[in-house]
Design an enzyme around this catalytic site. Structure first.
Site, short mmCIF file in Angstrom:
data_model
loop_
_atom_site.label_atom_id
_atom_site.label_comp_id
_atom_site.label_asym_id
_atom_site.label_seq_id
_atom_site.Cartn_x
_atom_site.Cartn_y
_atom_site.Cartn_z
N ALA A 266 0.84 -1.20 0.00
CA ALA A 266 0.00 0.00 0.00
C ALA A 266 0.87 1.25 0.00
O ALA A 266 2.10 1.15 -0.13
CB ALA A 266 -0.92 -0.01 1.22
N ASN A 267 0.28 2.42 0.12
CA ASN A 267 1.04 3.67 0.24
C ASN A 267 0.32 4.60 1.22
O ASN A 267 -0.72 4.24 1.75
CB ASN A 267 1.22 4.32 -1.14
CG ASN A 267 -0.11 4.68 -1.77
OD1 ASN A 267 -0.85 5.52 -1.27
ND2 ASN A 267 -0.44 4.02 -2.88
#
Ligand code: C5P
Length: 224
Positions: free
Chosen positions: A29-30
């Site tokens: 993810a980010n």
């Protein structure tokens, strides 16, 4: 009924990060919060547009009066955006993961006792903005992308404008010291064929309002 600046217009907005599964319990993810994209969707709806908001996983309430589509992965986001089109305007503010794991493990990956870590094989995700930008029939008349960069901001933004066939790029510096990623404020530059417009540091809700007002000036309400 009262005519608002974007009455009769359909706008598709993407927001948030995407999650790319590694196995049933882990993902890539980010740090995108979705605050900017959600604020844009809310501002567009308040300006009278019919809004479809396609969002990755975020900790934000669904904005009022938008058609909400929740997705996890880049592949799901591309499909949802394609299905939501046609639109007069599309704004791709999601921080789509550039890569996904080539083959998602069907079971939780276990340590094998040797001390050797597993290796993740990554493959590139589809670029949603570029796919729509190059699409003959689905491309909206106004297509807007974001460019979150930590270096060479303008150069990268101009490259994206051309490569992805966007009309405007909203460029922002997301170096950690700016606090923009996850924060409430944003400093952006609007890059288009006409040149570069520098905006002051503003709340993300105010960036959204100004962007929607710029869009309304550009396309106006639908002719009825
Ligand atoms: O990741 P990048 O900086 O290239 O993103 C620039 C723009 O492209 C953003 O508007 C982002 O939403 C969009 N994008 C996308 N699909 C991707 C990667 C980026 O739509 N796979």
């Amino acid at each position: 009924a009262e005519t608002l600046p974007l009455s009769g217009r359909h706008m598709v907005v993407t927001s948030g990060p995407t999650h790319e599964p590694i196995d049933p319990v882990r993902y890539l993810a980010n740090r995108s919060s979705g605050k900017q994209g959600h604020a844009i969707a809310a501002a567009a709806s308040a300006a009278g547009a019919k809004v479809t908001l396609v969002s990755g996983p975020v900790n934000l309430p669904d904005p009022a009066d938008v058609t909400m589509i929740h997705v996890e992965t880049a592949a799901e986001m591309l499909l949802a955006v394609t299905e939501a089109l046609p639109a007069d305007v599309a704004i791709m503010s999601a921080a789509v993961a550039d890569w996904r794991v080539a083959s998602e493990g069907q079971q939780k990956i276990k340590k094998d006792g040797s001390g050797a870590p597993p290796s993740l094989n990554l493959v590139e995700n589809p670029d949603i903005l570029a796919t729509i930008g190059h699409h003959e029939s689905l491309r909206p008349s106004l297509l807007i992308g974001f460019a979150a960069e930590t270096q060479n901001l303008l150069e990268n933004a101009k490259g994206k404008l051309e490569r992805k066939r966007a009309d405007w790029i909203v460029a922002n510096d997301v170096s950690p010291e700016t606090g923009i990623m996850g924060g409430d404020r944003n400093t952006v530059r609007i890059v288009s064929a006409d040149g570069v417009e520098d905006w002051p540091a503003l709340d993300k809700t105010e960036v959204a309002r100004r962007l929607v007002s710029r869009i309304a000036t550009h396309i106006g309400p639908a002719k009825s």
